[in-house]
Design a protein around this motif. Structure first.
Motif, short mmCIF file in Angstrom:
data_model
loop_
_atom_site.label_atom_id
_atom_site.label_comp_id
_atom_site.label_asym_id
_atom_site.label_seq_id
_atom_site.Cartn_x
_atom_site.Cartn_y
_atom_site.Cartn_z
N ALA A 169 46.13 16.60 41.85
CA ALA A 169 46.45 16.94 40.72
C ALA A 169 45.74 18.27 40.30
O ALA A 169 46.14 19.49 40.13
CB ALA A 169 46.51 16.39 39.18
N ILE A 170 44.43 17.61 40.25
CA ILE A 170 42.83 18.89 40.39
C ILE A 170 44.13 20.19 41.87
O ILE A 170 43.43 21.52 41.27
CB ILE A 170 41.95 18.58 40.78
N LYS A 171 43.68 19.15 42.58
CA LYS A 171 43.58 20.27 43.64
C LYS A 171 45.05 21.92 43.41
O LYS A 171 45.61 22.65 43.14
CB LYS A 171 44.67 19.84 45.04
N TYR A 172 46.17 20.76 42.54
CA TYR A 172 47.43 21.64 42.07
C TYR A 172 47.08 22.47 41.44
O TYR A 172 46.61 23.92 41.27
CB TYR A 172 48.91 20.61 42.28
N GLN B 123 53.85 15.17 35.44
CA GLN B 123 53.35 16.72 34.63
C GLN B 123 52.64 17.59 35.00
O GLN B 123 52.82 18.63 34.85
CB GLN B 123 52.71 15.71 32.98
N VAL B 124 51.00 17.67 36.03
CA VAL B 124 50.31 18.33 35.85
C VAL B 124 51.03 19.96 36.44
O VAL B 124 51.22 20.66 36.94
CB VAL B 124 49.10 18.04 36.65
N HIS B 125 51.51 18.58 37.79
CA HIS B 125 52.73 19.58 38.81
C HIS B 125 53.97 21.05 38.63
O HIS B 125 54.74 21.25 38.90
CB HIS B 125 53.01 18.76 39.64
N GLY B 126 54.76 20.39 36.57
CA GLY B 126 55.57 20.54 36.08
C GLY B 126 56.60 20.06 36.99
O GLY B 126 57.05 19.64 37.86
N ALA B 127 57.70 21.21 37.32
CA ALA B 127 58.62 20.65 38.02
C ALA B 127 58.56 20.47 39.54
O ALA B 127 60.07 20.11 40.30
CB ALA B 127 59.92 22.39 37.37
N TYR B 128 58.06 20.77 40.26
CA TYR B 128 57.22 20.90 41.67
C TYR B 128 56.88 19.21 41.58
O TYR B 128 56.50 18.76 42.68
CB TYR B 128 56.41 21.95 42.15
N HIS C 130 48.62 31.22 36.67
CA HIS C 130 49.66 31.61 35.62
C HIS C 130 48.34 32.69 34.62
O HIS C 130 48.03 32.46 33.63
CB HIS C 130 49.68 30.08 34.15
N PHE C 131 49.38 33.60 34.77
CA PHE C 131 48.26 34.90 33.84
C PHE C 131 47.28 35.18 34.84
O PHE C 131 46.15 35.81 33.94
CB PHE C 131 48.39 34.96 32.35
N ASP C 132 47.66 35.04 35.84
CA ASP C 132 46.27 35.45 37.23
C ASP C 132 45.62 34.56 36.89
O ASP C 132 44.26 35.53 36.38
CB ASP C 132 45.05 36.77 36.55
N GLU C 133 45.43 33.07 35.99
CA GLU C 133 44.89 32.58 36.09
C GLU C 133 44.88 30.99 36.16
O GLU C 133 46.24 30.80 36.30
CB GLU C 133 43.56 32.83 34.70
N PRO C 134 43.68 30.30 37.01
CA PRO C 134 44.70 29.52 37.14
C PRO C 134 44.39 28.38 36.10
O PRO C 134 44.20 27.57 35.17
CB PRO C 134 43.51 28.08 38.47
N ILE C 135 46.37 27.30 36.70
CA ILE C 135 46.49 26.48 35.12
C ILE C 135 45.35 25.54 34.77
O ILE C 135 45.11 24.55 33.88
CB ILE C 135 47.74 25.56 34.81
N PHE C 136 44.17 25.08 35.74
CA PHE C 136 43.20 24.45 35.63
C PHE C 136 42.47 24.45 34.28
O PHE C 136 41.92 23.57 34.07
CB PHE C 136 42.50 24.52 36.60
N ASN C 137 42.78 26.12 33.49
CA ASN C 137 41.66 26.74 32.60
C ASN C 137 42.77 26.40 31.27
O ASN C 137 41.54 26.19 30.07
CB ASN C 137 41.48 28.32 32.94
#
Length: 373
Positions: free
Chosen positions: A255-258, A330-335, A264-271
């Motif tokens: 999950a962290i790696k993904y 859930q972190v991966h979303g549809a993927y 998302h809008f030029d920034e990782p979703i981790f943020n």
């Protein structure tokens, strides 16, 4: 109260982690996608002494403890959970021989199982019962110089290619335990099951039709083997919990790696705060599960392995593993539902653990019956 692992345990954990990453990663598709067991790995598992961690070296074991056992299973399951199930079964079968067999039988079976040249399987579950010994229908009848066994065992891991099986059966109205060589006349297995997760473990029915076993194959005398069953179940619950910890660790890392690479809008979703919440829940539940499991292993090494403690551990850790892997999805979303991503397999494997060694509902019953009142 010391929460630190010994230097020896830490070294062993690192060795198993390195082994698992190098040797088991290439086997993932063989087990999960092809649903086959890679027998070529067995000598390597034996060389690492993974089949006999807590047993005396004179029987082929490593002479270590149950904390080391669960550390190894955690690392193995992090890479390939179904292989950890295979290892667990060898530990459970060897434990029955270690506690109930004669010295000659221990040497005959424990050494080759630890060496990976023989494989054992464990037979209690039947079509009509998986937790209630009173409903056991497999029978053993004394006849001259042997016992004649009849019945069907269900969901037996390793059965299609095992060499020996521990079989619970009713003898003179009470539960007894036998070891049965799988090449005896009347012993057969059904086609292996094609299942959701933990694929490649080769699960099947075992059919016993007038199987004649020598009288010395009765383990620990006639009757009274409900306690032996409960003892085996405590080891099973402990081992399954350790494997779930490994699955949760893998899910968190995936999950962290993904989240770090998905933009998302030029920034990782981790943020994103929503991702923070999911990862925080995953991390906290993982740590709670890990230390509950380590405590259970510590208790077993102290000779304290009550059904209640193991049931509490198994209930919490296995149900939590499903939650943690779901949050990872859930972190991966549809993927997350794509087989291209590891989280999909981790989620399928995690769900299996809620159903093994007694469902979560059975664990709750075991716990409540032992609460002070």
């Amino acid at each position: 109260m010391d929460f630190n692992l010994t230097e020896q345990q830490e070294m062993f954990q690192k060795e198993v982690r390195k082994f698992a990453e190098a040797e088991l990663t290439p086997l993932v598709d063989i087990m999960d996608k092809q649903n086959d067991f890679p027998h070529e790995i067995r000598p390597k598992l034996a060389a690492m002494n993974l089949y006999g961690i807590p047993f005396d070296p004179k029987y082929g074991g490593a002479g270590s403890d149950h904390v080391s056992l669960i550390l190894a299973l955690e690392e193995i399951a992090k890479i390939l959970a179904p292989l950890a199930i295979h290892i667990q079964l060898q530990e459970v079968v060897n434990d029955r021989f270690n506690k109930l067999a004669t010295e000659e039988q221990k040497l005959q079976w424990m050494i080759p199982i630890c060496e990976g040249t023989k494989v054992g399987c464990f037979g209690f579950t039947e079509p009509d019962t998986g937790s209630n010994p009173k409903m056991l229908k497999t029978t053993a009848v004394e006849e001259n110089d042997c016992y004649v066994l009849n019945g069907t065992k269900r969901f037996i891991t390793n059965a299609p290619w095992a060499d020996v099986m521990c079989v619970f059966a009713k003898l003179e109205g009470d539960i007894s335990l036998f070891f049965v060589e799988t090449d005896l006349p009347g012993f057969s297995t059904s086609p292996k099951m094609d299942k959701l997760g933990l694929r490649g473990t080769d699960l099947s029915d075992v059919i016993l039709e007038d199987v004649r076993v020598p009288k010395d194959h009765l383990m620990g005398g006639k009757g009274g083997k409900f306690d032996a069953l409960k003892d085996a179940m405590t080891i099973g619950k402990l081992c399954l919990s350790a494997q779930c910890v490994g699955l949760m660790q893998a899910s968190l890392e995936e999950a962290i790696k993904y989240a770090m690479t998905r933009m998302h809008f030029d920034e990782p979703i981790f943020n994103l705060q929503a991702i923070h919440w999911l990862l925080a829940e995953m991390a906290s539940r993982l740590e709670a599960s890990r230390w509950l499991t380590y405590r259970a292993a510590f208790l077993k090494d102290q000779g304290i392995d009550t059904i209640k403690d193991m049931a509490i551990t198994k209930l919490f850790v296995t149900s939590t593993a499903v939650d943690v892997c779901r949050w990872g999805m859930q972190v991966h979303g549809a993927y997350g539902i794509s087989k291209e991503y590891k989280i999909e397999r981790l989620f399928r494997d995690a769900k299996m653990y809620e159903l093994l060694e007694g469902t979560s509902e059975i664990q709750r019953e075991l716990i409540v019956k032992r609460l002070p009142r």
